[in-house]
Write an enzyme that holds these catalytic residues in place. Structure first.
Site, PDB file in Angstrom:
ATOM      1  CG  ASN A  10      -1.854   0.951   1.251  1.00  0.00           C
ATOM      2  OD1 ASN A  10      -1.583   2.104   1.048  1.00  0.00           O
ATOM      3  ND2 ASN A  10      -2.891   0.617   1.530  1.00  0.00           N
ATOM      4  CG  ASP A  70      -3.925  -6.161   9.114  1.00  0.00           C
ATOM      5  OD1 ASP A  70      -3.747  -6.428   7.874  1.00  0.00           O
ATOM      6  OD2 ASP A  70      -5.282  -6.311   9.700  1.00  0.00           O
TER       7      ASP A  70
HETATM    8  P1  ITT Z   1      -1.050  -3.912   2.807  1.00  0.00           P
HETATM    9  O1  ITT Z   1      -1.652  -5.295   3.619  1.00  0.00           O
HETATM   10  O2  ITT Z   1      -0.084  -4.587   1.752  1.00  0.00           O
HETATM   11  O3  ITT Z   1      -0.304  -3.359   3.819  1.00  0.00           O
HETATM   12  P2  ITT Z   1      -3.615  -3.266   2.597  1.00  0.00           P
HETATM   13  O4  ITT Z   1      -4.179  -1.918   2.160  1.00  0.00           O
HETATM   14  O5  ITT Z   1      -3.866  -4.392   1.859  1.00  0.00           O
HETATM   15  O6  ITT Z   1      -2.072  -3.102   2.293  1.00  0.00           O
HETATM   16  P3  ITT Z   1      -4.783  -3.822   4.978  1.00  0.00           P
HETATM   17  O7  ITT Z   1      -5.017  -5.315   4.628  1.00  0.00           O
HETATM   18  O8  ITT Z   1      -4.001  -3.450   6.470  1.00  0.00           O
HETATM   19  O9  ITT Z   1      -3.787  -3.273   4.194  1.00  0.00           O
HETATM   20  O10 ITT Z   1      -6.047  -2.975   4.862  1.00  0.00           O
HETATM   21  C1  ITT Z   1      -6.179  -1.800   5.449  1.00  0.00           C
HETATM   22  C2  ITT Z   1      -7.425  -1.055   4.838  1.00  0.00           C
HETATM   23  O11 ITT Z   1      -8.217  -0.393   5.700  1.00  0.00           O
HETATM   24  C3  ITT Z   1      -6.946  -0.060   3.730  1.00  0.00           C
HETATM   25  O12 ITT Z   1      -6.642  -0.591   2.416  1.00  0.00           O
HETATM   26  C4  ITT Z   1      -8.039   0.886   3.900  1.00  0.00           C
HETATM   27  O13 ITT Z   1      -9.298   0.624   3.255  1.00  0.00           O
HETATM   28  C5  ITT Z   1      -8.371   1.217   5.428  1.00  0.00           C
HETATM   29  N1  ITT Z   1      -7.579   1.866   6.136  1.00  0.00           N
HETATM   30  C6  ITT Z   1      -6.592   1.504   7.060  1.00  0.00           C
HETATM   31  N2  ITT Z   1      -5.832   2.697   7.419  1.00  0.00           N
HETATM   32  C7  ITT Z   1      -6.501   3.844   6.506  1.00  0.00           C
HETATM   33  C8  ITT Z   1      -6.355   5.070   6.896  1.00  0.00           C
HETATM   34  O14 ITT Z   1      -5.428   5.779   7.478  1.00  0.00           O
HETATM   35  N3  ITT Z   1      -7.071   5.741   6.113  1.00  0.00           N
HETATM   36  C9  ITT Z   1      -8.014   5.369   5.253  1.00  0.00           C
HETATM   37  N4  ITT Z   1      -8.299   4.018   5.209  1.00  0.00           N
HETATM   38  C10 ITT Z   1      -7.548   3.076   5.890  1.00  0.00           C
END
Ligand code: ITT
Length: 197
Positions: A10, A70
């Protein structure tokens, strides 16, 4: 400068981690810098378990301490949905579109007056592959707007109002978001740990 490898695909998370860690002397790299791509199955039942899964997969491939994040949003009026499924929900049920997700969430909430929401973050640190994982957690409380405001941040930010800073994350600057975010709170705990080692 000490190097930490951030196990994420991400780019928004990478940017936020760099902004918070580089000023205090850490170089943040990703697996891409080593020509490696991984996408481990996140089949844990908590943010901490999923963060550990990502860390372990990455630490097996690079010779540096690894951190991972996560995170997710929990909507209280929807029994904390989508939680650890925040990313998967948008990909599988909303064609990868947050605009679609915002409409769908509003439909699910209907007339429910409880629009409180919390961002949660677990950061895992794995210095060596065989170590017990260190988990640092942070929460950012707020509520969901009736409609998105702004294009700042990423993910659910345009629909999120942070109560601590009394700001819509879709129009907050990066610095403003990073001052109060779930990620920052977890990161402060990680930094305390690293400084006291
Ligand atoms: P990685 O696993 O590769 O790190 P990912 O985006 O798939 O990337 P996650 O499985 O942790 O990561 O999913 C987190 C999701 O939660 C992210 O894609 C957003 O939809 C939401 N999210 C988390 N933190 C956020 C933030 O600071 N602002 C907005 N949305 C957020």
């Amino acid at each position: 400068m000490k190097t930490l490898v951030l196990a994420t695909n991400n780019k928004h998370k990478l940017r936020e981690f760099k902004e918070m860690l580089e000023p205090i002397g850490y170089e943040v790299k990703t697996l891409k810098d080593f020509g490696i791509t991984i996408d481990p199955e996140e089949n844990g039942t908590t943010y901490g378990e999923n963060a550990y899964i990502k860390c372990k997969a990455a630490r097996a491939l690079v010779d540096h301490p690894v951190i991972s994040d996560d995170s997710g949003i929990e909507i209280l009026g929807l029994n904390r949905f989508p939680g650890i499924h925040s990313s998967r929900y948008v990909d599988s049920e909303c064609n990868g579109s947050y605009e679609e997700a915002f409409v769908d969430i509003n439909k699910k909430l209907g007339n429910n007056p409880d629009r409180r929401a919390e961002y949660h973050c677990a950061i895992c640190l794995l210095e060596n592959l065989e170590d017990e994982p260190k988990i640092f957690e942070g929460v950012c409380p707020g509520y969901l707007l009736m409609e998105p405001n702004g294009i700042g941040g990423f993910g659910y930010d345009p629909l999120f109002h942070c109560t601590e800073s009394d700001q819509d994350f879709g129009i907050a600057t990066e610095d403003e978001k990073n001052a109060v975010s779930h990620r920052k709170k977890a990161l402060v705990k990680l930094m305390e740990y690293l400084n006291n080692k």
